[in-house]
Motif scaffolding. Structure first.
Motif, mmCIF file in Angstrom:
data_model
loop_
_atom_site.group_PDB
_atom_site.id
_atom_site.type_symbol
_atom_site.label_atom_id
_atom_site.label_comp_id
_atom_site.label_asym_id
_atom_site.label_seq_id
_atom_site.Cartn_x
_atom_site.Cartn_y
_atom_site.Cartn_z
ATOM 1 N N UNK A 81 0.859 -0.910 0.587
ATOM 2 C CA UNK A 81 0.081 0.123 -0.016
ATOM 3 C C UNK A 81 0.689 1.099 -0.066
ATOM 4 N N UNK A 82 -0.091 2.184 -0.942
ATOM 5 C CA UNK A 82 0.756 3.020 -0.410
ATOM 6 C C UNK A 82 -0.428 5.431 -0.474
ATOM 7 N N UNK A 83 0.246 5.587 0.358
ATOM 8 C CA UNK A 83 -0.334 6.506 1.320
ATOM 9 C C UNK A 83 0.212 8.160 0.783
ATOM 10 N N UNK A 84 -0.592 8.929 0.578
ATOM 11 C CA UNK A 84 -0.499 9.872 0.306
ATOM 12 C C UNK A 84 -1.048 11.074 0.750
ATOM 13 N N UNK A 85 -0.113 12.596 0.576
ATOM 14 C CA UNK A 85 -1.117 13.498 1.257
ATOM 15 C C UNK A 85 -0.667 14.728 -0.079
ATOM 16 N N UNK A 86 -1.195 15.599 -0.199
ATOM 17 C CA UNK A 86 -0.483 16.578 -1.465
ATOM 18 C C UNK A 86 -1.337 18.020 -1.456
ATOM 19 N N UNK A 87 -1.141 18.522 -2.677
ATOM 20 C CA UNK A 87 -1.883 19.289 -2.387
ATOM 21 C C UNK A 87 -3.212 19.297 -3.490
ATOM 22 N N UNK A 88 -3.976 20.731 -3.728
ATOM 23 C CA UNK A 88 -5.010 20.591 -4.564
ATOM 24 C C UNK A 88 -5.161 19.667 -5.632
ATOM 25 N N UNK A 89 -4.168 19.142 -6.512
ATOM 26 C CA UNK A 89 -3.573 18.707 -7.698
ATOM 27 C C UNK A 89 -3.607 17.494 -7.740
ATOM 28 N N UNK A 94 -4.849 6.668 -1.484
ATOM 29 C CA UNK A 94 -4.317 5.161 -1.069
ATOM 30 C C UNK A 94 -4.735 4.511 -2.094
ATOM 31 N N UNK A 95 -3.282 3.874 -2.660
ATOM 32 C CA UNK A 95 -3.703 2.242 -3.040
ATOM 33 C C UNK A 95 -3.112 1.315 -2.661
ATOM 34 N N UNK A 96 -3.737 0.729 -3.055
ATOM 35 C CA UNK A 96 -3.530 -0.541 -2.558
ATOM 36 C C UNK A 96 -3.224 -1.861 -3.578
ATOM 37 N N UNK A 97 -2.511 -2.976 -3.641
ATOM 38 C CA UNK A 97 -2.928 -3.893 -4.724
ATOM 39 C C UNK A 97 -3.366 -5.112 -4.431
ATOM 40 N N UNK A 98 -4.425 -5.494 -4.695
ATOM 41 C CA UNK A 98 -5.647 -6.486 -4.512
ATOM 42 C C UNK A 98 -5.176 -7.206 -4.654
ATOM 43 N N UNK A 99 -4.673 -8.058 -6.137
ATOM 44 C CA UNK A 99 -5.050 -8.777 -6.893
ATOM 45 C C UNK A 99 -3.461 -9.131 -7.984
ATOM 46 N N UNK A 100 -2.433 -10.059 -7.743
ATOM 47 C CA UNK A 100 -1.271 -9.423 -8.120
ATOM 48 C C UNK A 100 -1.686 -11.525 -8.508
ATOM 49 N N UNK A 101 -1.303 -11.509 -10.486
ATOM 50 C CA UNK A 101 -0.815 -12.213 -11.093
ATOM 51 C C UNK A 101 0.307 -12.819 -11.684
ATOM 52 N N UNK A 104 1.132 -10.885 -15.621
ATOM 53 C CA UNK A 104 0.164 -10.944 -16.218
ATOM 54 C C UNK A 104 -0.768 -9.693 -15.985
ATOM 55 N N UNK A 105 -0.747 -10.244 -15.114
ATOM 56 C CA UNK A 105 -1.901 -8.952 -14.218
ATOM 57 C C UNK A 105 -1.970 -8.622 -12.375
ATOM 58 N N UNK A 106 -2.127 -7.307 -12.368
ATOM 59 C CA UNK A 106 -2.128 -6.507 -11.464
ATOM 60 C C UNK A 106 -3.300 -5.854 -10.840
ATOM 61 N N UNK A 107 -4.246 -5.998 -10.207
ATOM 62 C CA UNK A 107 -5.229 -4.664 -10.153
ATOM 63 C C UNK A 107 -4.433 -4.238 -8.507
#
Length: 177
Positions: A81-89, A94-101, A104-107
């Motif tokens: 998982x990666x979390x971020x706090x940034x400016x208005x742009x 956060x984003x978290x990998x929930x599937x990893x084949x 072939x494929x990453x969700x």
């Protein structure tokens, strides 16, 4: 008095048209872009299955060089998982990998200040390289405003996806963008 009633009737009619029209729009949005990278699926997968190098090719990293990022273990694969706090742009989220084949494929589950979506990376051998398809999917439910907004997503993020894939390609192939 007639004028005020007429104006109110017009406002109600416009509201109804926008609401009913919005409910007739698709309840999901899909955006995708792809490129071919002159590297094996194994090599590209190793980069995408972790957030360690995400900002090296992310189209959004340059929008806020002062953004704060935190990474949670595991370093790769499901649960990374990666979390971020940034400016208005770029806001926060956060984003978290929930599937990893492998190869072939990453969700990836995305959370933008409470709005959820998914990103998917599809990898397929093509010639001497790998076709990488980066897709974005979100559901709008019964919210007519979000359905109207969904019509703009391709224009809103399509160019960023193209830029990110170009940066990923340059990084993987060892070429300066």
């Amino acid at each position: 008095m007639k004028f005020i009633k007429w104006v109110l009737a017009v406002i109600v009619a416009i509201g109804l048209v926008l609401t009913v029209g919005g409910l007739l729009l698709p309840s999901t949005t899909h955006v995708e872009r792809s490129t071919v990278i002159a590297r094996s699926p194994e090599q590209v997968f190793a980069t995408l299955d972790s957030f360690e190098r995400f900002n090296a090719w992310s189209p959004w990293a340059e929008y806020d060089p002062q953004a704060k990022y935190t990474f949670e273990r595991p370093a790769r694969g499901v649960g990374a998982r990666m979390r971020w706090v940034g400016n208005r742009s770029i806001g926060s989220g956060s984003q978290e990998i929930t599937a990893s084949e492998p190869h072939q494929r990453i969700v990836v589950a995305l959370d933008f200040d409470g709005s959820q979506a998914n990103a998917t990376y599809l990898l397929a051998p093509e010639g001497q390289g790998t076709r990488v398809t980066w897709a974005f999917d979100t559901e709008h439910g019964m919210n007519p405003f979000k359905r109207w907004l969904g019509l703009l997503f391709d224009r809103m993020i399509g160019a960023d996806y193209e830029k990110g894939l170009a940066k990923l390609k340059a990084m993987e192939e060892g070429v300066q963008p």
